[in-house]
Design an enzyme around this catalytic site. Structure first.
Site, PDB file in Angstrom:
ATOM      1  N   ARG A 136     -19.731  11.059 -10.340  1.00  0.00           N
ATOM      2  CA  ARG A 136     -18.435  11.662 -10.635  1.00  0.00           C
ATOM      3  C   ARG A 136     -17.349  10.637 -11.019  1.00  0.00           C
ATOM      4  NH1 ARG A 136     -19.917  12.081  -5.310  1.00  0.00           N
ATOM      5  NH2 ARG A 136     -18.414  11.973  -3.592  1.00  0.00           N
ATOM      6  N   TYR A 147     -14.001   5.444   9.067  1.00  0.00           N
ATOM      7  CA  TYR A 147     -13.003   4.825   8.176  1.00  0.00           C
ATOM      8  C   TYR A 147     -12.968   3.311   8.370  1.00  0.00           C
ATOM      9  CZ  TYR A 147     -10.900   8.691   5.666  1.00  0.00           C
ATOM     10  OH  TYR A 147     -10.694   9.709   4.788  1.00  0.00           O
ATOM     11  N   HIS A 173     -12.938   7.509  -4.576  1.00  0.00           N
ATOM     12  CA  HIS A 173     -13.035   8.758  -3.797  1.00  0.00           C
ATOM     13  C   HIS A 173     -11.908   8.824  -2.766  1.00  0.00           C
ATOM     14  CE1 HIS A 173     -17.157   9.117  -5.440  1.00  0.00           C
ATOM     15  NE2 HIS A 173     -17.088   7.781  -5.394  1.00  0.00           N
ATOM     16  N   ASN A 177     -16.381  19.501  -4.961  1.00  0.00           N
ATOM     17  CA  ASN A 177     -14.975  19.722  -4.569  1.00  0.00           C
ATOM     18  C   ASN A 177     -14.714  21.228  -4.545  1.00  0.00           C
ATOM     19  OD1 ASN A 177     -13.742  16.902  -6.485  1.00  0.00           O
ATOM     20  ND2 ASN A 177     -14.060  17.045  -4.273  1.00  0.00           N
ATOM     21  N   TYR A 226       8.094  -8.807  -2.899  1.00  0.00           N
ATOM     22  CA  TYR A 226       7.923  -8.507  -1.468  1.00  0.00           C
ATOM     23  C   TYR A 226       7.121  -7.231  -1.211  1.00  0.00           C
ATOM     24  CZ  TYR A 226      11.730 -11.905  -0.756  1.00  0.00           C
ATOM     25  OH  TYR A 226      12.508 -13.021  -0.741  1.00  0.00           O
ATOM     26  N   ARG A 231      -8.588   9.310  -7.792  1.00  0.00           N
ATOM     27  CA  ARG A 231      -9.869   9.890  -7.407  1.00  0.00           C
ATOM     28  C   ARG A 231     -10.555  10.334  -8.696  1.00  0.00           C
ATOM     29  NH1 ARG A 231      -8.749  14.412  -3.020  1.00  0.00           N
ATOM     30  NH2 ARG A 231     -11.032  14.542  -3.054  1.00  0.00           N
ATOM     31  N   HIS A 232     -11.853  10.564  -8.613  1.00  0.00           N
ATOM     32  CA  HIS A 232     -12.597  11.101  -9.762  1.00  0.00           C
ATOM     33  C   HIS A 232     -12.046  12.481 -10.132  1.00  0.00           C
ATOM     34  CE1 HIS A 232     -14.357  13.711  -6.762  1.00  0.00           C
ATOM     35  NE2 HIS A 232     -14.479  12.628  -6.005  1.00  0.00           N
ATOM     36  N   ARG A 260      12.090 -29.981  14.607  1.00  0.00           N
ATOM     37  CA  ARG A 260      12.130 -28.540  14.857  1.00  0.00           C
ATOM     38  C   ARG A 260      10.709 -27.965  15.030  1.00  0.00           C
ATOM     39  NH1 ARG A 260      15.737 -24.261  11.785  1.00  0.00           N
ATOM     40  NH2 ARG A 260      14.376 -22.484  11.855  1.00  0.00           N
ATOM     41  N   GLU A 262     -18.025   6.798  -1.775  1.00  0.00           N
ATOM     42  CA  GLU A 262     -17.283   7.581  -0.778  1.00  0.00           C
ATOM     43  C   GLU A 262     -17.819   7.323   0.627  1.00  0.00           C
ATOM     44  OE1 GLU A 262     -14.839   8.524   0.349  1.00  0.00           O
ATOM     45  OE2 GLU A 262     -14.307  10.589  -0.085  1.00  0.00           O
TER      46      GLU A 262
HETATM   47  P1  ATP Z   1      14.053 -18.693   1.886  1.00  0.00           P
HETATM   48  O1  ATP Z   1      13.754 -19.920   2.650  1.00  0.00           O
HETATM   49  O2  ATP Z   1      15.369 -18.723   1.201  1.00  0.00           O
HETATM   50  O3  ATP Z   1      13.863 -17.439   2.675  1.00  0.00           O
HETATM   51  P2  ATP Z   1      11.440 -18.386   0.690  1.00  0.00           P
HETATM   52  O4  ATP Z   1      10.727 -19.697   0.669  1.00  0.00           O
HETATM   53  O5  ATP Z   1      11.101 -17.448   1.795  1.00  0.00           O
HETATM   54  O6  ATP Z   1      12.990 -18.646   0.634  1.00  0.00           O
HETATM   55  P3  ATP Z   1      10.846 -16.211  -1.055  1.00  0.00           P
HETATM   56  O7  ATP Z   1      11.997 -15.357  -0.700  1.00  0.00           O
HETATM   57  O8  ATP Z   1       9.535 -15.795  -0.506  1.00  0.00           O
HETATM   58  O9  ATP Z   1      11.152 -17.729  -0.729  1.00  0.00           O
HETATM   59  O10 ATP Z   1      10.708 -16.336  -2.641  1.00  0.00           O
HETATM   60  C1  ATP Z   1      10.080 -15.303  -3.359  1.00  0.00           C
HETATM   61  C2  ATP Z   1       9.647 -15.825  -4.692  1.00  0.00           C
HETATM   62  O11 ATP Z   1       8.687 -16.886  -4.514  1.00  0.00           O
HETATM   63  C3  ATP Z   1       8.954 -14.751  -5.503  1.00  0.00           C
HETATM   64  O12 ATP Z   1       9.580 -14.732  -6.767  1.00  0.00           O
HETATM   65  C4  ATP Z   1       7.509 -15.213  -5.597  1.00  0.00           C
HETATM   66  O13 ATP Z   1       6.945 -14.908  -6.868  1.00  0.00           O
HETATM   67  C5  ATP Z   1       7.601 -16.708  -5.397  1.00  0.00           C
HETATM   68  N1  ATP Z   1       6.449 -17.320  -4.720  1.00  0.00           N
HETATM   69  C6  ATP Z   1       5.507 -16.733  -3.969  1.00  0.00           C
HETATM   70  N2  ATP Z   1       4.615 -17.626  -3.498  1.00  0.00           N
HETATM   71  C7  ATP Z   1       5.024 -18.832  -3.942  1.00  0.00           C
HETATM   72  C8  ATP Z   1       4.527 -20.172  -3.769  1.00  0.00           C
HETATM   73  N3  ATP Z   1       3.416 -20.422  -3.059  1.00  0.00           N
HETATM   74  N4  ATP Z   1       5.223 -21.173  -4.351  1.00  0.00           N
HETATM   75  C9  ATP Z   1       6.343 -20.925  -5.058  1.00  0.00           C
HETATM   76  N5  ATP Z   1       6.841 -19.697  -5.268  1.00  0.00           N
HETATM   77  C10 ATP Z   1       6.205 -18.658  -4.721  1.00  0.00           C
HETATM   78  O1  F6P Z   2     -14.038  16.396   0.050  1.00  0.00           O
HETATM   79  C1  F6P Z   2     -14.101  15.308  -0.813  1.00  0.00           C
HETATM   80  C2  F6P Z   2     -14.426  14.051  -0.047  1.00  0.00           C
HETATM   81  O2  F6P Z   2     -14.417  12.955  -0.955  1.00  0.00           O
HETATM   82  C3  F6P Z   2     -15.770  14.077   0.724  1.00  0.00           C
HETATM   83  O3  F6P Z   2     -16.895  13.714  -0.053  1.00  0.00           O
HETATM   84  C4  F6P Z   2     -15.503  13.124   1.877  1.00  0.00           C
HETATM   85  O4  F6P Z   2     -16.421  13.269   2.957  1.00  0.00           O
HETATM   86  C5  F6P Z   2     -14.080  13.495   2.227  1.00  0.00           C
HETATM   87  O5  F6P Z   2     -13.417  13.800   0.998  1.00  0.00           O
HETATM   88  C6  F6P Z   2     -13.324  12.381   2.899  1.00  0.00           C
HETATM   89  O6  F6P Z   2     -12.108  12.894   3.406  1.00  0.00           O
HETATM   90  P1  F6P Z   2     -11.913  13.077   5.016  1.00  0.00           P
HETATM   91  O7  F6P Z   2     -12.135  11.718   5.558  1.00  0.00           O
HETATM   92  O8  F6P Z   2     -10.482  13.578   5.133  1.00  0.00           O
HETATM   93  O9  F6P Z   2     -12.940  14.042   5.546  1.00  0.00           O
END
Ligand code: ATP
Ligand code: F6P
Length: 511
Positions: free
Chosen positions: A328, A388, A414, A259, A451, A252-253, A135, A348
């Site tokens: 802050r 951003y 922030h 502010n 999930y 946030r602070h 597969r 920030e």
């Molecule tokens: P299926 O084939 O039935 O879809 P799956 O392999 O996708 O099964 P998941 O649904 O992802 O299994 O199982 C989620 C669980 O596996 C969660 O409880 C999570 O804590 C756990 N888990 C996450 N990563 C691992 C990992 N690497 N080995 C074993 N368990 C894991």
């Molecule tokens: O006004 C508070 C503040 O933390 C500023 O210091 C900062 O520039 C701003 O918010 C960030 O928010 P935005 O990205 O929406 O301008």
């Protein structure tokens, strides 16, 4: 889908050339200055081995980084087309009808994924057992014919206790067993696993493919042929991740002097109300910690009626506290008696030439800056400052460190920074990140689950300025919701350098 195939009047050579170029461009994302091959992560492993869990974590992380990713889960196709209540016998490889139906659904899901890649997706995650070599061979050759790179991600787990826990935690509650009690669900699911064990083959080097094998939840990881930036990111993410549920608190602070005046950035002190929030936050965290400590299993030798022992166990259960380097945030955690780490990466967003100004004075004195930010708040970089996307990029080491932590963590930072971390934990798109509403004096408790994370909000009872949005960019925010994610190239700026230790406050270490 465009096939690149023959059309009337084209010579064979031209058709072949068109075909070759269509195939090549199907698999490649091109943006100015950045081109990367599309990738499909093919999950491999028996049922209940955490494939869906890992697939969804990677989807969330890659989208947050700006690499458009999507999980295609074959189990959902089965439920959609055949209903959720197929018994274990449906998965028996000697049941030809079941085997044919499962194969058709797997192909349907694969087709949808390749269509999505062609329409602009960058990383498809093909979530199915793919537990036989035959597969995997079909899946790999189909994808490679489309110019897509393939990475097998196999989960191997022979720890019966973990598998049992996984079945109880996720399978017994899944739509497959909605009308079945837990015990019968577990018994049926074990039979399903036994059916998949027939013909189950681990990925072999002869399959000539890149692979990652996660053995017993990451106690051992095997890598083969890992290439490229995205695959490197996947490896470092998986090496840090674990499956222990825990709480992450974001705030946030407390209200700062700026502010109240509406000034951007800077390094102001808290107001009296901000200082009251610092006390309220401490009381909140102590109450949460007592509940958490009481829920921890204790050994027989630890059981005691002694108050001193209790307070020691609460102390041991306190969250790590991470702040920025600005006054802050440090003042906001001043009363919490725990290890405190101060990250420059949590500072920030740097508003550059606009630092210290209000939104109104920016609009008046630099209308071009205000307009450009409003048009694309995610990507717009303040002159001399940050966008951003820059903030998200410098947050990546914080995210990986957060994934590594096994106990609770409180992050006090922030507006823009908490938006970025919240977006990651709650699986929000990059484009929506700059408009997430994070009010002052509110704690967000996000508890990681199989999930995704579960959210609770605690507005603490201390009044504050309503200071959580750029008033003049709200419309632009909405226009960006659901828009295109930023391409990977923008997300690849180097992370911020480790910071110098802060000069005051109760800081024990800095990152
Ligand atoms: P299926 O084939 O039935 O879809 P799956 O392999 O996708 O099964 P998941 O649904 O992802 O299994 O199982 C989620 C669980 O596996 C969660 O409880 C999570 O804590 C756990 N888990 C996450 N990563 C691992 C990992 N690497 N080995 C074993 N368990 C894991
Ligand atoms: O006004 C508070 C503040 O933390 C500023 O210091 C900062 O520039 C701003 O918010 C960030 O928010 P935005 O990205 O929406 O301008």
């Amino acid at each position: 889908r465009s096939s690149g195939g023959a059309r009337g009047g084209r010579s064979g050579l031209a058709t072949a050339a068109a075909k070759a170029s269509a195939t090549a461009s199907r698999g490649v994302l091109r943006t100015p200055g950045f081109s990367t091959k599309k990738l499909v992560i093919v999950m491999v492993g028996l049922p209940a081995r955490g494939k869906t869990h890992m697939a969804r974590c990677l989807e969330r992380y890659l989208n947050w980084l700006g690499f458009t990713a999507r999980v295609f889960n074959v189990g959902e196709y089965r439920r959609k087309f055949l209903g959720a209540t197929q018994p274990a016998a449906f998965f028996d490889p000697s049941n030809p009808e079941g085997a044919r139906a499962r194969w058709e659904l797997a192909l349907e899901c694969l087709r949808d994924m390749t269509n999505w890649l062609e329409e602009g997706g960058l990383v498809g995650i093909y979530d199915a057992t793919n537990s036989t070599r035959d597969r995997r061979e079909v899946v790999r050759t189909r994808l490679e014919a489309d110019g897509v790179r393939v990475l097998f991600l196999e989960s191997i787990c022979d720890d019966a206790a973990i598998v049992e826990k996984n079945i109880l935690e996720t399978k017994a509650r899944s739509p497959d067993y909605r009308f079945v009690d837990a015990e019968a669900a577990v018994a049926d699911f074990k039979k399903r696993i036994a059916n998949y064990c027939v013909g189950n083959e681990t990925v072999l080097d002869e399959e000539q493919c890149s692979y990652i094998k996660i053995i017993n939840v990451g106690s051992k990881i095997i890598l083969n042929g890992i290439t490229g930036y995205v695959q490197g990111k996947i490896v470092s993410y998986l090496a840090n991740a674990h499956i222990m549920p825990r709480a992450i608190y974001l705030s946030r602070h407390g209200e700062s002097e700026w502010n109240v005046t509406g000034q951007l950035g800077g390094d102001p002190n808290l107001t009296p109300r901000g200082r009251r929030y610092a006390h309220a936050l401490n009381a909140f965290i102590m109450a949460e910690t007592k509940k958490y400590a009481a829920a921890q299993p204790r050994g027989a030798d630890e059981a005691s009626d002694d108050d001193e022992d209790d307070s020691r166990s609460v102390e041991a259960a306190l969250p790590l506290v991470w702040t920025s380097q600005l006054r802050r945030t440090r003042q906001t955690v001043a009363h919490i008696p725990t290890i405190n780490m101060c990250w420059r990466a949590l500072n920030e967003i740097d508003a550059g030439v606009c630092e210290g100004l209000t939104y109104a004075s920016v609009a008046e004195t630099m209308p071009d800056v205000a307009a450009a930010r409003k048009a694309d708040k995610l990507r717009y970089r303040y002159p001399g400052g940050e966008s951003y996307v820059d903030v998200l990029t410098r947050l990546e080491p914080v995210i990986l460190e957060l994934e590594r932590q096994r106990g609770p963590v409180l992050i006090v930072a922030h507006n823009a920074v908490i938006r970025g971390i919240y977006a990651y934990l709650m699986n929000k798109s990059q484009s929506g990140c700059p408009s997430i509403d994070i009010p002052l004096h509110t704690v967000f408790k996000l508890t990681t689950r199989a999930y995704g994370a579960e959210e609770e909000r605690f507005p603490l009872d201390v009044e504050a300025t309503y200071n959580n949005r750029t008033p003049d960019s709200d419309n632009a925010d909405e226009a960006q919701e659901g828009g295109e994610a930023v391409d990977g190239a923008e997300a690849l700026a180097p992370a911020a350098a480790p910071a110098a230790p802060a000069q005051d406050g109760k800081v024990l270490s800095t990152v």
